[in-house]
Design a protein around this motif. Structure first.
Motif, PDB file in Angstrom:
ATOM      1  N   ALA A   1      -3.738  11.209  -5.754  1.00 15.98           N
ATOM      2  CA  ALA A   1      -2.797  10.283  -5.302  1.00 15.98           C
ATOM      3  C   ALA A   1      -1.413  10.421  -5.069  1.00 15.98           C
ATOM      4  N   ASN A   2      -0.754  10.391  -4.091  1.00 16.39           N
ATOM      5  CA  ASN A   2       0.461  10.511  -3.605  1.00 16.39           C
ATOM      6  C   ASN A   2       1.410   9.042  -4.151  1.00 16.39           C
ATOM      7  N   ASP A   3       0.435   8.004  -4.205  1.00 18.97           N
ATOM      8  CA  ASP A   3       1.106   6.576  -4.551  1.00 18.97           C
ATOM      9  C   ASP A   3       0.178   5.843  -4.882  1.00 18.97           C
ATOM     10  N   ALA A   4       0.422   5.030  -6.212  1.00 18.68           N
ATOM     11  CA  ALA A   4      -0.700   4.431  -6.780  1.00 18.68           C
ATOM     12  C   ALA A   4      -1.337   3.267  -6.002  1.00 18.68           C
ATOM     13  N   ASN A   5      -0.348   2.693  -5.046  1.00 15.24           N
ATOM     14  CA  ASN A   5      -0.772   1.174  -4.448  1.00 15.24           C
ATOM     15  C   ASN A   5      -1.073   1.510  -2.844  1.00 15.24           C
TER      16      ASN A   5
END
Length: 333
Positions: free
Chosen positions: A95-99
């Motif tokens: 993932a490039n971003d957690a959210n």
């Protein structure tokens, strides 16, 4: 009596073969599994993807690797939406971003698509299993310990990270900052956290900027394969070569020349091919209804053997390896 013994032996052998066949057949055939790295066409993720595709082939599945050419979360969302439309059985992603990816991943799971993250996680509600390359505190503490050894336990140092939102990077950095509060590291000072965005040229430029901005800099940790290789490339032709200790997380093939010419003394990493391989097997186990991702679930990942799902759906590949002149030629990835 003899005939009965022979018959019993034959039945035992048949039962054993049937049991072995049952174990082999617990994974569904023809599963469609997609590997979605943070960024395509960089050595680290090419290796993780190839490991995943190897596992999918072993399982008799249909695998592919797709992904963006930049480190933006929106680019990954676009690929996730496409994979949903293609009705993949599982998506395996770093993932490039957690959210930011969670809404799309929840939509995928609502349609029966299994989601496994590796390397860099999303919020727990966005996936079923996370394949962690090693325990986060082990990675972070290992990096600080190694740099301290290289710097003689004192001096200014910087961190050259990937993207500001990278879950794994931020977790490691927070642990590193906590570790620095210990008496053993009282003479080490973190002066800057820079971001190269997992881009080779940006990381190269950031390394140049660090050496110019901090003339007393004694060390740099770059816990990203793109960053550490780019930083080493700059340092290798800099007057600071041999004075600034660079370490981080890199692949042996990327870092071999820098180890041999003395730019870098030691660095660390796990086997990224095994990481992708394990993640693909976890995805297949989910899609074959062997596991659900709950704590205590177990599955067998081919050549890597048996793994157990831990708290919050985490599966740990294993501890990282330290590479130096003495062992680097033993590895090829």
């Amino acid at each position: 009596m003899k005939k009965r013994t022979v018959l019993l032996s034959a039945l035992t052998l048949t039962a054993g073969l049937a049991s072995a066949a049952l174990v082999q057949n617990t994974y569904k055939k023809g599963l469609k599994i997609a590997m979605l790295p943070k960024i395509i066409n960089i050595p680290y993720f090419t290796t993780t993807d190839n490991g995943g595709l190897e596992a999918i082939k072993e399982l008799g599945g249909i695998g592919k690797a797709v992904g963006p050419s930049d480190g933006g979360a929106s680019s990954q969302v676009s690929y996730i939406n496409t994979l949903i439309a293609q009705r993949q059985d599982a998506i395996v992603l770093a993932a490039n971003d957690a959210n930011a990816l969670v809404p799309s991943l929840k939509r995928a799971m609502a349609q029966g698509i299994k989601v496994v993250t590796f390397d860099s996680d999303v919020a727990v509600e966005g996936r079923q299993i996370f394949i962690n390359q090693a325990k986060s505190d082990g990675i972070a503490k290992g990096q600080i310990e190694l740099l301290s050894k290289l710097m003689g336990g004192k001096g200014e140092f910087a961190i050259l990270s990937a993207t500001p939102n990278a879950t794994n990077q931020n977790t490691w950095i927070k642990i590193m900052q906590d570790e620095l509060k210990k008496p053993a590291y009282k003479d080490m000072k973190l002066v800057k956290i820079a971001y190269g965005n997992d881009d080779d040229q940006k990381s190269f430029t950031e390394m140049q900027g660090l050496l110019q901005a901090y003339p007393n800099l004694k060390g740099v940790i770059s816990p990203t394969t793109v960053g550490v290789a780019a930083a080493a490339r700059y340092l290798s032709t800099s007057p600071k070569k041999g004075q600034v200790m660079l370490t981080g997380l890199g692949t042996p093939n990327q870092m071999r020349s820098f180890i041999k010419d003395g730019t870098v003394t030691a660095f660390q990493l796990w086997n990224p091919g095994d990481l992708g391989y394990l993640a693909a097997y976890a995805a297949a186990a989910l899609a074959s209804n062997q596991v659900t991702g709950k704590e205590g679930d177990t599955f067998t990942a081919g050549k890597l053997g048996k793994y157990t799902v831990g708290k919050n759906g985490e599966v740990v590949l294993g501890p990282p390896t330290t590479f130096d002149k003495a062992n680097i030629d033993k590895f090829n990835f």
